[in-house]
Design a protein around this motif. Sequence first.
Motif, PDB file in Angstrom:
ATOM      1  N   CYS A  59      -1.492 -26.363 -26.311  1.00 13.29           N
ATOM      2  CA  CYS A  59      -1.686 -25.419 -27.420  1.00 13.29           C
ATOM      3  C   CYS A  59      -3.120 -24.914 -27.441  1.00 13.29           C
ATOM      4  O   CYS A  59      -3.369 -23.717 -27.640  1.00 13.29           O
ATOM      5  N   PHE A  60      -4.078 -25.825 -27.205  1.00 13.23           N
ATOM      6  CA  PHE A  60      -5.483 -25.456 -27.298  1.00 13.23           C
ATOM      7  C   PHE A  60      -5.958 -24.672 -26.078  1.00 13.23           C
ATOM      8  O   PHE A  60      -6.757 -23.734 -26.204  1.00 13.23           O
ATOM      9  N   ALA A  61      -5.497 -25.043 -24.892  1.00  9.85           N
ATOM     10  CA  ALA A  61      -5.850 -24.259 -23.707  1.00  9.85           C
ATOM     11  C   ALA A  61      -5.269 -22.855 -23.797  1.00  9.85           C
ATOM     12  O   ALA A  61      -5.901 -21.883 -23.371  1.00  9.85           O
ATOM     13  N   SER A  62      -4.068 -22.741 -24.368  1.00  8.00           N
ATOM     14  CA  SER A  62      -3.473 -21.421 -24.544  1.00  8.00           C
ATOM     15  C   SER A  62      -4.226 -20.619 -25.597  1.00  8.00           C
ATOM     16  O   SER A  62      -4.405 -19.402 -25.449  1.00  8.00           O
ATOM     17  N   TYR A  63      -4.682 -21.283 -26.648  1.00  8.20           N
ATOM     18  CA  TYR A  63      -5.450 -20.559 -27.668  1.00  8.20           C
ATOM     19  C   TYR A  63      -6.814 -20.132 -27.131  1.00  8.20           C
ATOM     20  O   TYR A  63      -7.377 -19.120 -27.575  1.00  8.20           O
ATOM     21  N   TYR A  71      -5.525 -20.634 -42.357  1.00  6.68           N
ATOM     22  CA  TYR A  71      -5.138 -21.476 -43.488  1.00  6.68           C
ATOM     23  C   TYR A  71      -6.321 -22.278 -44.019  1.00  6.68           C
ATOM     24  O   TYR A  71      -6.474 -22.452 -45.224  1.00  6.68           O
ATOM     25  N   ILE A  72      -7.176 -22.766 -43.110  1.00  3.99           N
ATOM     26  CA  ILE A  72      -8.307 -23.600 -43.562  1.00  3.99           C
ATOM     27  C   ILE A  72      -9.623 -22.851 -43.570  1.00  3.99           C
ATOM     28  O   ILE A  72     -10.616 -23.323 -44.140  1.00  3.99           O
ATOM     29  N   GLY A  73      -9.684 -21.691 -42.915  1.00  6.85           N
ATOM     30  CA  GLY A  73     -10.920 -20.929 -42.832  1.00  6.85           C
ATOM     31  C   GLY A  73     -11.568 -21.042 -41.465  1.00  6.85           C
ATOM     32  O   GLY A  73     -11.462 -22.079 -40.794  1.00  6.85           O
ATOM     33  N   ALA A  74     -12.248 -19.970 -41.057  1.00  7.95           N
ATOM     34  CA  ALA A  74     -12.827 -19.915 -39.718  1.00  7.95           C
ATOM     35  C   ALA A  74     -13.915 -20.964 -39.508  1.00  7.95           C
ATOM     36  O   ALA A  74     -14.005 -21.566 -38.440  1.00  7.95           O
ATOM     37  N   TYR A 130      -1.140 -11.985 -33.458  1.00 10.87           N
ATOM     38  CA  TYR A 130      -0.401 -13.002 -34.203  1.00 10.87           C
ATOM     39  C   TYR A 130       0.847 -12.401 -34.857  1.00 10.87           C
ATOM     40  O   TYR A 130       1.960 -12.936 -34.726  1.00 10.87           O
ATOM     41  N   LEU A 131       0.671 -11.309 -35.569  1.00  8.66           N
ATOM     42  CA  LEU A 131       1.795 -10.701 -36.271  1.00  8.66           C
ATOM     43  C   LEU A 131       2.869 -10.238 -35.292  1.00  8.66           C
ATOM     44  O   LEU A 131       4.068 -10.352 -35.581  1.00  8.66           O
ATOM     45  N   PRO A 138      -0.349 -21.543 -29.493  1.00 10.58           N
ATOM     46  CA  PRO A 138      -1.525 -20.773 -29.924  1.00 10.58           C
ATOM     47  C   PRO A 138      -1.273 -19.996 -31.214  1.00 10.58           C
ATOM     48  O   PRO A 138      -2.203 -19.775 -32.001  1.00 10.58           O
ATOM     49  N   THR A 139      -0.028 -19.590 -31.459  1.00 11.73           N
ATOM     50  CA  THR A 139       0.303 -18.912 -32.714  1.00 11.73           C
ATOM     51  C   THR A 139       0.054 -19.856 -33.889  1.00 11.73           C
ATOM     52  O   THR A 139      -0.525 -19.468 -34.910  1.00 11.73           O
ATOM     53  N   ALA A 140       0.472 -21.108 -33.743  1.00 11.24           N
ATOM     54  CA  ALA A 140       0.253 -22.106 -34.790  1.00 11.24           C
ATOM     55  C   ALA A 140      -1.230 -22.343 -35.034  1.00 11.24           C
ATOM     56  O   ALA A 140      -1.665 -22.477 -36.189  1.00 11.24           O
ATOM     57  N   LEU A 141      -2.024 -22.377 -33.984  1.00 14.94           N
ATOM     58  CA  LEU A 141      -3.464 -22.622 -34.155  1.00 14.94           C
ATOM     59  C   LEU A 141      -4.148 -21.447 -34.843  1.00 14.94           C
ATOM     60  O   LEU A 141      -5.081 -21.637 -35.636  1.00 14.94           O
ATOM     61  N   HIS A 142      -3.692 -20.225 -34.561  1.00 13.26           N
ATOM     62  CA  HIS A 142      -4.296 -19.086 -35.264  1.00 13.26           C
ATOM     63  C   HIS A 142      -3.923 -19.121 -36.744  1.00 13.26           C
ATOM     64  O   HIS A 142      -4.752 -18.785 -37.606  1.00 13.26           O
ATOM     65  N   ALA A 143      -2.704 -19.565 -37.045  1.00 12.24           N
ATOM     66  CA  ALA A 143      -2.325 -19.734 -38.449  1.00 12.24           C
ATOM     67  C   ALA A 143      -3.186 -20.809 -39.102  1.00 12.24           C
ATOM     68  O   ALA A 143      -3.624 -20.660 -40.256  1.00 12.24           O
ATOM     69  N   LEU A 144      -3.443 -21.921 -38.384  1.00 12.60           N
ATOM     70  CA  LEU A 144      -4.285 -22.984 -38.927  1.00 12.60           C
ATOM     71  C   LEU A 144      -5.689 -22.474 -39.220  1.00 12.60           C
ATOM     72  O   LEU A 144      -6.269 -22.790 -40.276  1.00 12.60           O
TER      73      LEU A 144
END
Length: 471
Positions: A340-344, A404-407, A362-363, A395-401
């Motif tokens: 997930c992280f290498a893809s992000y 969700y928590i802030g950059a 993302y959208l 990577p979609t989930a990580l962009h949502a995270l």
Amino acid sequence: MRYRSAAVVAAVLAASVLGGGTALADTGKPGADGAGDSYYPQDGNGGYDVADYNLKVGYEPATKQLTGLQTITGRTTQSLSSFNLDLHGLTVDSVKVNGRKATFTRTGDHELVITPARPLRNHERFTAEVAYHGVPQPIQDPALGANGWQYAKSGGAFAAGEPKSATTWYPVNDTPRDKATFHLAITVPSEWSVISNGVERGQVKNGKNTTYSWAEETPAVPYMTTVAIDKWEFERTKLSDGTPVVNAYAPGTPASTKQAEARLPEIIDFLASKFGRYPVDAAGGIFLAEPIGFSLETLSRPIYSGAAGNVPTIVHENAHQWWGDSVAVDKWKDVCLNECFASYAEWMWSEAKSGQDLKARYLNSVQKATDRFWAGKLYDMGPGNEFTYVYSKGPTALHALKNYIGAAPFDRILKTWPALHRDGNASLPEFQKFAERVAHKNLQGFFDAWFYGNTKPAPEFLYPGDLKPTS
């Protein structure tokens, strides 16, 4: 020393002989034949930790015959009457433990059971020396194809595969939880050349053969070790901090691939700005002619399919040097921490270098997502399903995270997590707890929706922060 009468000594001896147990010696017990991963229960072994593999190999491309002498240095974690190594195929000729001849048997499809001349004590340092030979054969994976030792059309050979690879060419404790340094000396006919992990330690020519020596001093998971034999075109440079870079190109490698790899220093600098200091002792790449089913983050020197010499893939495999290599999975169900992280990292690179709008990306991903996409689990996805939706939903989930928590807290997490677990192992639930501490926020609902669940997330998790669609 306190004196004991002959009668007392005799009584102690009698108790031991008649079943008093351990008064005279600890005979130990067999080490487990698996490392405890529910996906691959027979992979790896219990009862000891390996510190170093010192492998001497001879390989003859014309006959595909390999001869090996593996010296393992380790420490027991229990008293051992016997212990196992993992080895697919190949013929074992002899085994020594601490310099003394040991007996051995083969069981299952890859278990080498070793019985030392005397039991090993708990916490004892030991060496195991295994001499073996044969024609290595790959392991066939239904999703990825051949894994492990593979043959090139040129007549050369290379080792690459996940989750299994190393066992096809040397005896090993094949679990991500037992990292070790790796030293290789390999002798081939002089018309061939060799590349492996880590730092070059020189070449020695002896008649018609040449021995190449490589040393990987960053502790490596077994599947991250590699060797590749071909008529390579080598390219040697250094990163700005002096880290040695060695690239090896198979004959016929296109100029576009070499141009992409020329950006490696820029890529590593970019990734270091996101994830912290480069955590490995060397860098570079191995560029095959064969279009195999994957490229792989072999430690310090990724190995690339002949069809994958492009910048996004180079970014992905080098991001793994932090996410997956330096910090390896605790169990295979945690593989999102690798992929997930290498893809992000590819997403972040495209934003920084090409100006890509990640909100739009993302959208678009969410709007095109199918029920099958949402059903793809990112944690505990089941054996054989590890390398699926981690590349798309991950990577979609990580962009949502991030939204969700802030950059700011997200960026702190990306940079501090690899340093916190450097040269170790970690799980996705541990990552969740760490993210909660950094973000000062309960993330159970978010992780249930994106990582642990298999349905479309609720709107609060699907469109957090500024990810709400404009229309």
